[in-house]
Scaffold this motif. Structure first.
Motif, PDB file in Angstrom:
ATOM      1  N   ALA A  30     -13.121 131.285 -34.916  1.00  0.00           N
ATOM      2  CA  ALA A  30     -14.406 130.606 -35.120  1.00  0.00           C
ATOM      3  C   ALA A  30     -14.384 129.292 -34.354  1.00  0.00           C
ATOM      4  O   ALA A  30     -13.323 128.687 -34.179  1.00  0.00           O
ATOM      5  N   TYR A  31     -15.574 128.864 -33.920  1.00  0.00           N
ATOM      6  CA  TYR A  31     -15.648 127.590 -33.209  1.00  0.00           C
ATOM      7  C   TYR A  31     -17.079 127.073 -33.133  1.00  0.00           C
ATOM      8  O   TYR A  31     -18.043 127.809 -33.312  1.00  0.00           O
ATOM      9  N   ASN A  32     -17.155 125.765 -32.887  1.00  0.00           N
ATOM     10  CA  ASN A  32     -18.365 125.107 -32.437  1.00  0.00           C
ATOM     11  C   ASN A  32     -17.911 124.041 -31.442  1.00  0.00           C
ATOM     12  O   ASN A  32     -16.733 124.012 -31.071  1.00  0.00           O
ATOM     13  N   ASP A  33     -18.792 123.181 -31.018  1.00  0.00           N
ATOM     14  CA  ASP A  33     -18.414 122.209 -29.987  1.00  0.00           C
ATOM     15  C   ASP A  33     -17.353 121.217 -30.449  1.00  0.00           C
ATOM     16  O   ASP A  33     -16.664 120.620 -29.631  1.00  0.00           O
ATOM     17  N   ASP A  34     -17.209 121.043 -31.764  1.00  0.00           N
ATOM     18  CA  ASP A  34     -16.277 120.051 -32.301  1.00  0.00           C
ATOM     19  C   ASP A  34     -14.928 120.611 -32.725  1.00  0.00           C
ATOM     20  O   ASP A  34     -13.973 119.856 -32.874  1.00  0.00           O
ATOM     21  N   LEU A  35     -14.837 121.924 -32.947  1.00  0.00           N
ATOM     22  CA  LEU A  35     -13.646 122.491 -33.578  1.00  0.00           C
ATOM     23  C   LEU A  35     -13.453 123.945 -33.152  1.00  0.00           C
ATOM     24  O   LEU A  35     -14.429 124.678 -32.985  1.00  0.00           O
ATOM     25  N   LEU A  36     -12.194 124.345 -33.018  1.00  0.00           N
ATOM     26  CA  LEU A  36     -11.841 125.724 -32.652  1.00  0.00           C
ATOM     27  C   LEU A  36     -10.676 126.173 -33.515  1.00  0.00           C
ATOM     28  O   LEU A  36      -9.704 125.443 -33.680  1.00  0.00           O
ATOM     29  N   LEU A  37     -10.764 127.385 -34.071  1.00  0.00           N
ATOM     30  CA  LEU A  37      -9.667 127.987 -34.833  1.00  0.00           C
ATOM     31  C   LEU A  37      -9.244 129.267 -34.125  1.00  0.00           C
ATOM     32  O   LEU A  37     -10.074 130.138 -33.863  1.00  0.00           O
ATOM     33  N   VAL A  38      -7.942 129.353 -33.816  1.00  0.00           N
ATOM     34  CA  VAL A  38      -7.384 130.461 -33.041  1.00  0.00           C
ATOM     35  C   VAL A  38      -6.185 131.031 -33.800  1.00  0.00           C
ATOM     36  O   VAL A  38      -5.370 130.279 -34.336  1.00  0.00           O
ATOM     37  N   LYS A  39      -6.071 132.364 -33.827  1.00  0.00           N
ATOM     38  CA  LYS A  39      -4.864 133.003 -34.355  1.00  0.00           C
ATOM     39  C   LYS A  39      -4.041 133.455 -33.162  1.00  0.00           C
ATOM     40  O   LYS A  39      -4.552 134.106 -32.253  1.00  0.00           O
ATOM     41  N   VAL A  40      -2.753 133.091 -33.168  1.00  0.00           N
ATOM     42  CA  VAL A  40      -1.858 133.454 -32.074  1.00  0.00           C
ATOM     43  C   VAL A  40      -0.688 134.220 -32.672  1.00  0.00           C
ATOM     44  O   VAL A  40       0.006 133.717 -33.562  1.00  0.00           O
ATOM     45  N   GLU A  41      -0.486 135.453 -32.197  1.00  0.00           N
ATOM     46  CA  GLU A  41       0.620 136.292 -32.674  1.00  0.00           C
ATOM     47  C   GLU A  41       1.730 136.317 -31.632  1.00  0.00           C
ATOM     48  O   GLU A  41       1.452 136.428 -30.429  1.00  0.00           O
ATOM     49  N   PHE A  42       2.973 136.233 -32.103  1.00  0.00           N
ATOM     50  CA  PHE A  42       4.154 136.195 -31.255  1.00  0.00           C
ATOM     51  C   PHE A  42       5.126 137.295 -31.647  1.00  0.00           C
ATOM     52  O   PHE A  42       5.401 137.483 -32.834  1.00  0.00           O
ATOM     53  N   GLU A  43       5.663 137.994 -30.664  1.00  0.00           N
ATOM     54  CA  GLU A  43       6.798 138.881 -30.903  1.00  0.00           C
ATOM     55  C   GLU A  43       8.050 138.015 -30.980  1.00  0.00           C
ATOM     56  O   GLU A  43       8.070 136.882 -30.477  1.00  0.00           O
ATOM     57  N   ALA A  85       9.246 137.389 -35.296  1.00  0.00           N
ATOM     58  CA  ALA A  85       7.838 137.674 -35.025  1.00  0.00           C
ATOM     59  C   ALA A  85       6.990 136.952 -36.060  1.00  0.00           C
ATOM     60  O   ALA A  85       7.393 136.809 -37.223  1.00  0.00           O
ATOM     61  N   GLY A  86       5.825 136.475 -35.631  1.00  0.00           N
ATOM     62  CA  GLY A  86       4.965 135.766 -36.569  1.00  0.00           C
ATOM     63  C   GLY A  86       3.651 135.365 -35.951  1.00  0.00           C
ATOM     64  O   GLY A  86       3.332 135.736 -34.820  1.00  0.00           O
ATOM     65  N   ALA A  87       2.893 134.586 -36.719  1.00  0.00           N
ATOM     66  CA  ALA A  87       1.564 134.158 -36.280  1.00  0.00           C
ATOM     67  C   ALA A  87       1.326 132.698 -36.637  1.00  0.00           C
ATOM     68  O   ALA A  87       1.757 132.226 -37.696  1.00  0.00           O
ATOM     69  N   LEU A  88       0.625 132.020 -35.738  1.00  0.00           N
ATOM     70  CA  LEU A  88       0.183 130.646 -35.966  1.00  0.00           C
ATOM     71  C   LEU A  88      -1.337 130.631 -36.023  1.00  0.00           C
ATOM     72  O   LEU A  88      -2.006 131.364 -35.288  1.00  0.00           O
ATOM     73  N   LEU A  89      -1.878 129.777 -36.878  1.00  0.00           N
ATOM     74  CA  LEU A  89      -3.299 129.466 -36.858  1.00  0.00           C
ATOM     75  C   LEU A  89      -3.409 128.077 -36.235  1.00  0.00           C
ATOM     76  O   LEU A  89      -2.926 127.099 -36.806  1.00  0.00           O
ATOM     77  N   ASP A  90      -3.989 128.017 -35.048  1.00  0.00           N
ATOM     78  CA  ASP A  90      -4.111 126.766 -34.299  1.00  0.00           C
ATOM     79  C   ASP A  90      -5.538 126.265 -34.378  1.00  0.00           C
ATOM     80  O   ASP A  90      -6.479 127.010 -34.095  1.00  0.00           O
ATOM     81  N   SER A  91      -5.694 124.998 -34.744  1.00  0.00           N
ATOM     82  CA  SER A  91      -7.023 124.383 -34.724  1.00  0.00           C
ATOM     83  C   SER A  91      -7.017 123.277 -33.681  1.00  0.00           C
ATOM     84  O   SER A  91      -6.028 122.556 -33.529  1.00  0.00           O
ATOM     85  N   PHE A  92      -8.114 123.182 -32.945  1.00  0.00           N
ATOM     86  CA  PHE A  92      -8.253 122.206 -31.868  1.00  0.00           C
ATOM     87  C   PHE A  92      -9.544 121.427 -32.055  1.00  0.00           C
ATOM     88  O   PHE A  92     -10.573 121.998 -32.424  1.00  0.00           O
ATOM     89  N   SER A  93      -9.479 120.147 -31.755  1.00  0.00           N
ATOM     90  CA  SER A  93     -10.675 119.318 -31.741  1.00  0.00           C
ATOM     91  C   SER A  93     -10.599 118.394 -30.536  1.00  0.00           C
ATOM     92  O   SER A  93      -9.570 117.750 -30.330  1.00  0.00           O
TER      93      SER A  93
END
Length: 116
Positions: A29-42, A97-105
């Motif tokens: 999800a995102y708008n101009d002020d904020l972004l949420l990304v799921k990143v999966e890693f082996e 292996a795992g996942a991060l939830l990254d938020s950016f502003s």
């Protein structure tokens, strides 16, 4: 032109994009002020050391990661978080292996798909 996802996005509607060997991401999800990304890693996959002008807060959803922020490196597990201030080098190595939830502003325009 403003950027925004719909108010609701079912998981089945999300697209995955490979970003490197053993790594893929999905823009949640995102708008101009904020972004949420799921990143999966082996296991063993890298999020190479990098920096950007965005503030980043990351939550370890699952797995075990060696995380470097600035000059400090720590091992983080599910439930842990880290903060990378603008222009501070940071990166991860997936020890499991795992996942991060990254938020950016603000929003990282470089993550958005190219307009058709």
């Amino acid at each position: 032109m403003p950027h925004s996802t719909p108010a609701f996005r079912p998981a089945a509607d999300l697209a995955w994009e490979p970003t490197g060997p053993g790594v893929r991401r999905s823009l949640l999800a995102y708008n101009d002020d904020l972004l949420l990304v799921k990143v999966e890693f082996e296991q063993g996959a890298l999020g190479p050391l990098h920096q950007h002008v965005h503030s980043q807060i990351s939550y370890v959803e699952s797995g075990d990661f060696e995380v470097t922020v600035g000059a400090e490196t720590r091992v983080l597990q599910a439930g842990d978080t880290f903060y990378a201030a603008p222009n501070v080098p940071h990166g991860v190595v997936a020890r499991q292996a795992g996942a991060l939830l990254d938020s950016f502003s603000p929003l990282r325009l470089d993550f958005l798909p190219a307009a058709p």
